[in-house]
Design a protein around this motif. Structure first.
Motif, mmCIF file in Angstrom:
data_model
loop_
_atom_site.group_PDB
_atom_site.id
_atom_site.type_symbol
_atom_site.label_atom_id
_atom_site.label_comp_id
_atom_site.label_asym_id
_atom_site.label_seq_id
_atom_site.Cartn_x
_atom_site.Cartn_y
_atom_site.Cartn_z
ATOM 1 N N THR A 86 0.861 -1.178 0.000
ATOM 2 C CA THR A 86 0.000 0.000 0.000
ATOM 3 C C THR A 86 0.901 1.232 0.000
ATOM 4 O O THR A 86 1.721 1.400 0.908
ATOM 5 N N VAL A 87 0.765 2.064 -1.021
ATOM 6 C CA VAL A 87 1.608 3.249 -1.191
ATOM 7 C C VAL A 87 0.728 4.489 -1.092
ATOM 8 O O VAL A 87 -0.186 4.674 -1.903
ATOM 9 N N ILE A 88 0.999 5.328 -0.098
ATOM 10 C CA ILE A 88 0.259 6.584 0.081
ATOM 11 C C ILE A 88 1.253 7.736 -0.035
ATOM 12 O O ILE A 88 2.252 7.768 0.688
ATOM 13 N N VAL A 89 0.990 8.682 -0.935
ATOM 14 C CA VAL A 89 1.886 9.827 -1.108
ATOM 15 C C VAL A 89 1.102 11.119 -0.917
ATOM 16 O O VAL A 89 -0.115 11.164 -1.144
ATOM 17 N N PRO A 90 1.780 12.196 -0.495
ATOM 18 C CA PRO A 90 1.075 13.465 -0.261
ATOM 19 C C PRO A 90 0.621 14.118 -1.568
ATOM 20 O O PRO A 90 1.151 13.816 -2.646
ATOM 21 N N PRO A 91 -0.343 15.021 -1.500
ATOM 22 C CA PRO A 91 -0.869 15.682 -2.706
ATOM 23 C C PRO A 91 0.190 16.463 -3.474
ATOM 24 O O PRO A 91 0.039 16.691 -4.681
ATOM 25 N N SER A 92 1.250 16.897 -2.795
ATOM 26 C CA SER A 92 2.299 17.681 -3.450
ATOM 27 C C SER A 92 3.213 16.825 -4.320
ATOM 28 O O SER A 92 3.996 17.346 -5.117
ATOM 29 N N ALA A 93 3.142 15.505 -4.166
ATOM 30 C CA ALA A 93 3.996 14.600 -4.944
ATOM 31 C C ALA A 93 3.427 14.413 -6.339
ATOM 32 O O ALA A 93 2.310 14.837 -6.643
ATOM 33 N N ASP A 94 4.213 13.760 -7.204
ATOM 34 C CA ASP A 94 3.700 13.406 -8.521
ATOM 35 C C ASP A 94 3.943 11.922 -8.776
ATOM 36 O O ASP A 94 4.489 11.217 -7.926
ATOM 37 N N THR A 95 3.530 11.461 -9.929
ATOM 38 C CA THR A 95 3.590 10.034 -10.205
ATOM 39 C C THR A 95 5.020 9.496 -10.280
ATOM 40 O O THR A 95 5.235 8.289 -10.161
ATOM 41 N N SER A 96 6.002 10.379 -10.463
ATOM 42 C CA SER A 96 7.386 9.913 -10.516
ATOM 43 C C SER A 96 7.824 9.328 -9.172
ATOM 44 O O SER A 96 8.658 8.413 -9.133
ATOM 45 N N VAL A 97 7.263 9.841 -8.081
ATOM 46 C CA VAL A 97 7.572 9.304 -6.756
ATOM 47 C C VAL A 97 7.059 7.866 -6.648
ATOM 48 O O VAL A 97 7.763 6.969 -6.169
ATOM 49 N N ILE A 98 5.831 7.652 -7.093
ATOM 50 C CA ILE A 98 5.252 6.304 -7.080
ATOM 51 C C ILE A 98 6.061 5.377 -7.985
ATOM 52 O O ILE A 98 6.334 4.224 -7.624
ATOM 53 N N GLU A 99 6.466 5.887 -9.134
ATOM 54 C CA GLU A 99 7.257 5.068 -10.057
ATOM 55 C C GLU A 99 8.582 4.654 -9.416
ATOM 56 O O GLU A 99 9.010 3.494 -9.529
ATOM 57 N N ASP A 100 9.238 5.589 -8.729
ATOM 58 C CA ASP A 100 10.507 5.271 -8.059
ATOM 59 C C ASP A 100 10.312 4.220 -6.966
ATOM 60 O O ASP A 100 11.124 3.298 -6.821
ATOM 61 N N ILE A 101 9.239 4.369 -6.194
ATOM 62 C CA ILE A 101 8.961 3.415 -5.113
ATOM 63 C C ILE A 101 8.736 2.023 -5.687
ATOM 64 O O ILE A 101 9.304 1.032 -5.218
ATOM 65 N N MET A 102 7.907 1.938 -6.724
ATOM 66 C CA MET A 102 7.566 0.637 -7.281
ATOM 67 C C MET A 102 8.740 0.002 -8.038
ATOM 68 O O MET A 102 8.909 -1.223 -8.010
ATOM 69 N N THR A 103 9.554 0.820 -8.676
ATOM 70 C CA THR A 103 10.721 0.280 -9.380
ATOM 71 C C THR A 103 11.694 -0.347 -8.392
ATOM 72 O O THR A 103 12.181 -1.469 -8.591
ATOM 73 N N SER A 104 11.976 0.373 -7.297
ATOM 74 C CA SER A 104 12.911 -0.172 -6.300
ATOM 75 C C SER A 104 12.317 -1.380 -5.591
ATOM 76 O O SER A 104 13.032 -2.343 -5.263
ATOM 77 N N ALA A 105 11.003 -1.366 -5.381
ATOM 78 C CA ALA A 105 10.344 -2.510 -4.741
ATOM 79 C C ALA A 105 10.452 -3.755 -5.620
ATOM 80 O O ALA A 105 10.732 -4.854 -5.127
ATOM 81 N N GLN A 106 10.247 -3.594 -6.927
ATOM 82 C CA GLN A 106 10.313 -4.744 -7.819
ATOM 83 C C GLN A 106 11.738 -5.278 -7.953
ATOM 84 O O GLN A 106 11.948 -6.490 -8.019
ATOM 85 N N ILE A 107 12.719 -4.401 -7.958
ATOM 86 C CA ILE A 107 14.118 -4.851 -8.015
ATOM 87 C C ILE A 107 14.441 -5.710 -6.801
ATOM 88 O O ILE A 107 15.042 -6.789 -6.912
ATOM 89 N N LYS A 108 14.023 -5.249 -5.624
ATOM 90 C CA LYS A 108 14.270 -6.023 -4.400
ATOM 91 C C LYS A 108 13.454 -7.317 -4.409
ATOM 92 O O LYS A 108 13.957 -8.379 -3.995
ATOM 93 N N ALA A 109 12.217 -7.268 -4.877
ATOM 94 C CA ALA A 109 11.386 -8.474 -4.943
ATOM 95 C C ALA A 109 12.025 -9.521 -5.847
ATOM 96 O O ALA A 109 12.003 -10.720 -5.545
ATOM 97 N N ARG A 110 12.621 -9.071 -6.933
ATOM 98 C CA ARG A 110 13.292 -9.997 -7.845
ATOM 99 C C ARG A 110 14.482 -10.654 -7.144
ATOM 100 O O ARG A 110 14.724 -11.851 -7.270
ATOM 101 N N GLU A 111 15.248 -9.863 -6.394
ATOM 102 C CA GLU A 111 16.396 -10.396 -5.661
ATOM 103 C C GLU A 111 15.972 -11.474 -4.664
ATOM 104 O O GLU A 111 16.673 -12.469 -4.470
ATOM 105 N N LEU A 112 14.808 -11.271 -4.034
ATOM 106 C CA LEU A 112 14.338 -12.197 -2.999
ATOM 107 C C LEU A 112 13.417 -13.274 -3.560
ATOM 108 O O LEU A 112 12.908 -14.098 -2.796
ATOM 109 N N ASP A 113 13.182 -13.249 -4.869
ATOM 110 C CA ASP A 113 12.312 -14.225 -5.531
ATOM 111 C C ASP A 113 10.913 -14.240 -4.910
ATOM 112 O O ASP A 113 10.366 -15.280 -4.554
#
Length: 325
Positions: A86-113
């Motif tokens: 569950t990813v909650i970001v403030p109204p001042s953020a933009d979609t690039s913040v969500i993209e960064d969070i999800m990209t790093s999450a998927q990289i780590k998920a791949r490492e941990l299978d």
């Protein structure tokens, strides 16, 4: 400024398109219009949930959420299979913040299978910085409960204490680090998972319990497991494996490294050194820090004094208080 969920197009581009399906146990995963994921597993199914609320770069936030949630599964003797974020970001953020969070999450998920199979994403004025909360799903044939703790067992910790706390302080952006300290910090960022030691430890019959050292540090972790088992412990501060970098940063903010959040370091109990030797074979250090008793949980300090301890708030909050002033 905006509030509410992502559009269908944004959800697809910045979240769903980042995810990969790898596990055969996952029979239904994240997709447009799906409300649930489905996982098939034999033996016991394990569930654990954790939020990441620290102020840190979005590119680190997603990866840390995956690590922390999966570490809890490993600490119960399990293998992580799937994860909800569950990813909650403030109204001042933009979609690039969500993209960064999800990209790093998927990289780590791949490492941990492990597969990220769903969750929720939205903009909300209830938060002032991005928050990521994860729920991990795992499986195991051998359930390692804290009730397996017994008097006479020895306590060990893997790697270095305070690695997670050290990275949070350093990532705050106000610390000047030497070249050697930067290299050590990079090792800490890469070492916040306990999957490798978990695989070894759950195969050792001499190991009683495992516990990922998170809020409250090693002292809090030992106090928690002993409280749950109705036992005590003698803990020896002089044995704690704490680096000079961690001690320096902790000293700057008046933080006790023994009570500092320490994801990546596994606390475990064992009746002999079989597990310690097996960990050494794969290059993971395990350090003796105390023993289980029938009495109170006592911390024997370097200065020769001792004190009775219980779980307390993490020392990292002292850092947050200083930064907010």
């Amino acid at each position: 400024m905006r509030l509410g969920k992502l559009t269908a197009e944004e959800l697809q581009k910045f979240v769903l398109d980042k995810l990969e399906g790898r596990r055969e146990e996952v029979v239904l995963s994240a997709a447009q219009g799906e409300d649930c994921a489905a996982v098939r597993a034999d033996g016991y199914m394990l569930f654990s949930s954790d939020p990441i609320t620290a102020a840190m770069p979005a590119k680190s936030l997603g990866a840390l959420a995956v690590s922390v949630c999966c570490n809890d599964i490993v600490s119960c003797g399990g293998e992580p299979v799937a994860l909800l974020l569950t990813v909650i970001v403030p109204p001042s953020a933009d979609t690039s913040v969500i993209e960064d969070i999800m990209t790093s999450a998927q990289i780590k998920a791949r490492e941990l299978d492990v597969d990220i199979v769903g969750g929720h994403t939205e903009f909300s004025d209830c938060v002032v910085r991005p928050i990521v909360s994860g729920t991990a799903i795992g499986k195991t044939k051998r359930l390692m409960s804290k009730s397996a703790l017994k008097a006479g067992d020895k306590f060990y910790v893997t790697k270095q204490l305070g690695m997670e706390g050290t990275t949070i302080i350093a990532d705050g952006g106000k610390e000047t680090l030497s070249e050697e300290e930067e290299k050590l910090l990079a090792k800490y960022r890469d070492g916040l998972d306990v999957d490798k030691e978990g695989e070894i430890l759950r195969s050792c019959s001499s190991v009683g319990i495992m516990h990922d050292i998170t809020e409250g540090g090693v002292v809090g972790a030992i106090a928690e497991v002993c409280l749950g088992a109705g036992l005590g412990a003698n803990i020896y501060e002089k044995e704690f494996p704490v680096s000079a970098l961690t001690r320096r940063l902790c000293g700057k903010y008046g933080i006790d490294p023994a009570r500092l959040i320490s994801s990546g370091s596994m606390l475990f109990s064992a009746s002999n050194e079989e597990s310690v030797l097996k960990l050494k074979e794969i290059g993971i250090a395990a350090t003796f820090v105390g023993e289980v008793t029938d009495g109170d949980v006592l911390l024997y300090k370097i200065d020769g004094t001792s004190e009775k301890v219980r779980p307390e708030p993490d020392e990292m909050y002292k850092y947050f208080e200083r930064c907010d002033k």
